[in-house]
Motif scaffolding. Sequence first.
Motif, PDB file in Angstrom:
ATOM      1  N   GLN A   1     -10.618   6.306   1.011  1.00 24.24           N
ATOM      2  CA  GLN A   1      -9.709   5.637   1.950  1.00 24.24           C
ATOM      3  C   GLN A   1      -8.477   6.498   2.220  1.00 24.24           C
ATOM      4  O   GLN A   1      -7.926   6.485   3.306  1.00 24.24           O
ATOM      5  N   GLU A   2      -8.059   7.208   1.185  1.00 21.67           N
ATOM      6  CA  GLU A   2      -6.871   8.064   1.303  1.00 21.67           C
ATOM      7  C   GLU A   2      -7.162   9.353   2.055  1.00 21.67           C
ATOM      8  O   GLU A   2      -6.255  10.108   2.374  1.00 21.67           O
TER       9      GLU A   2
ATOM     10  N   TYR B   1       0.807  -1.227   0.000  1.00 17.29           N
ATOM     11  CA  TYR B   1       0.000   0.000   0.000  1.00 17.29           C
ATOM     12  C   TYR B   1       0.840   1.277   0.000  1.00 17.29           C
ATOM     13  O   TYR B   1       0.303   2.369  -0.125  1.00 17.29           O
ATOM     14  N   HIS B   2       2.132   1.162   0.164  1.00 17.43           N
ATOM     15  CA  HIS B   2       2.979   2.353   0.061  1.00 17.43           C
ATOM     16  C   HIS B   2       3.760   2.412  -1.255  1.00 17.43           C
ATOM     17  O   HIS B   2       4.586   3.299  -1.444  1.00 17.43           O
TER      18      HIS B   2
ATOM     19  N   LEU C   1     -10.041   6.640  -3.131  1.00 14.76           N
ATOM     20  CA  LEU C   1      -9.739   8.048  -2.834  1.00 14.76           C
ATOM     21  C   LEU C   1     -10.268   8.410  -1.445  1.00 14.76           C
ATOM     22  O   LEU C   1      -9.627   9.130  -0.684  1.00 14.76           O
TER      23      LEU C   1
ATOM     24  N   LYS D   1      -6.239   6.800  -8.432  1.00  7.27           N
ATOM     25  CA  LYS D   1      -5.214   7.165  -7.433  1.00  7.27           C
ATOM     26  C   LYS D   1      -3.918   7.629  -8.080  1.00  7.27           C
ATOM     27  O   LYS D   1      -2.936   7.886  -7.390  1.00  7.27           O
TER      28      LYS D   1
END
Length: 417
Positions: free
Chosen positions: A156-157, A127-128, A154, A204
């Motif tokens: 979630q971000e 996820y990074h 988006l 994303k």
Amino acid sequence: MTAVNGTPAAGSGQSPKATDKESPKATDMGPPKATDTESPGATRKETRTAAAKGTPLIRLENVTKKFGDFVAVDNISLEIGTGELFALLGASGCGKSTLLRMLAGFETPTSGRIVIDGVDMSRVPPYHRPVNMMFQSYALFPHMSVAGNVAYGLRQEGMGRAEIAERVEQMLDLVELSDFARRRPAQLSGGQRQRVALARCLAKRPKVLLLDEPLAALDKKLRERTQLELANIQESLGITFIVVTHDQEEAMTMADRVAVMNGGRILQVDNPHTLYEYPMSRYVAGFFGTVNLFEGVLIEDEPDHITIRSDEYGADITVGHGISGAEGNTMWVAVRPEKVVLSKEPPPAGQANAQRGVIEEIVYLGGISTYLVRLAGSGRLVRVTTPNLTRAVQGNLTWEDEVHLWFDPASAVVLSQ
Ligand SMILES: Nc1ncnc2c1ncn2[C@@H]1O[C@H](COP(=O)(O)OP(=O)(O)OP(=O)(O)O)[C@@H](O)[C@H]1O
């Protein structure tokens, strides 16, 4: 004269790329050099690939993945440029998905290093990473609308509502689904679902999008159309795409460069034209298109041509390019089916690589026909494809006809492995 396939490139089934005119001559010693792809005649894809070469976004250094004792990916080193559409092509089980999953961070290399955008990924969790992966199943949320699915990542971000709305609109516009924003996945066709999944992955703005058999669920017609759509979207965004496929035509249609894999290794990486015209091994020649292979022994090695004595062809074969090999070595001559000329009449006097045979099978495919010709001497079958240029059957060739066939020395490739 009833010869068909008079011109070597006719009916090749390839798209009429500009570079076909610029193809290296018979006397060239190998595939086109990088600078050739920057010539005015280079295709859009080749020019982009050449431009991308200076800035590798992804670097794999001696990457190996073992599952127990089994080596799924075997010491692969590779560089992929910014904005490239790169395909990993190979038969089932050759390790392409494992390679993709290591890039995504879902698998860890047993040894070797993956560097993306200058950063060693060894300790970077999925996820990074600046990558996103689109799965075969698309994995859309059934209870959410199309817009909701695209917005999910988006949210979630923690992106703001207004910005999310704007981004979702942009993405749906890109994949031409703006009118479907409120529908649920179940109310869409397979192709539309595929485009929602793509919009969700691209929302994303990853630097790299990984696509594992992205079009496998689509029927042939839709798949062909979507291949071009995907390539156009990729080009308009300039994001690096890495596509896993076992379909050679799909790789050819979409990719700037293709890596052909077998047994966990990469056998050859090149643009589609070079892979097709200058395969470096029998496996690549056979996997990337259809090919006639004739085993023989090198008996003459001159700067501008070589001669292979081939029992399988039943004659000496002249090939118009050099190869460094010792006389007496076993070699294979590779000739694409569209480069073999088939005729009821004898070839012109002095024609190299002429043989006789009998037509055993004819497969009519509309645009082209495929003939299987049994060679008179060796009994080997030779595959010949011809374009059907008129509505009449080409040259009135039919089953059991005795025919002549030949190919130009410049049309064949000699392989030593
Ligand atoms: N978790 C695992 N444990 C053991 N073996 C695995 C594992 N994942 C993959 N393999 C093996 O590694 C090899 C490569 O698998 P991979 O999924 O990368 O192949 P592939 O080229 O993507 O094939 P396909 O086109 O069928 O998906 C296969 O032989 C597979 O059985």
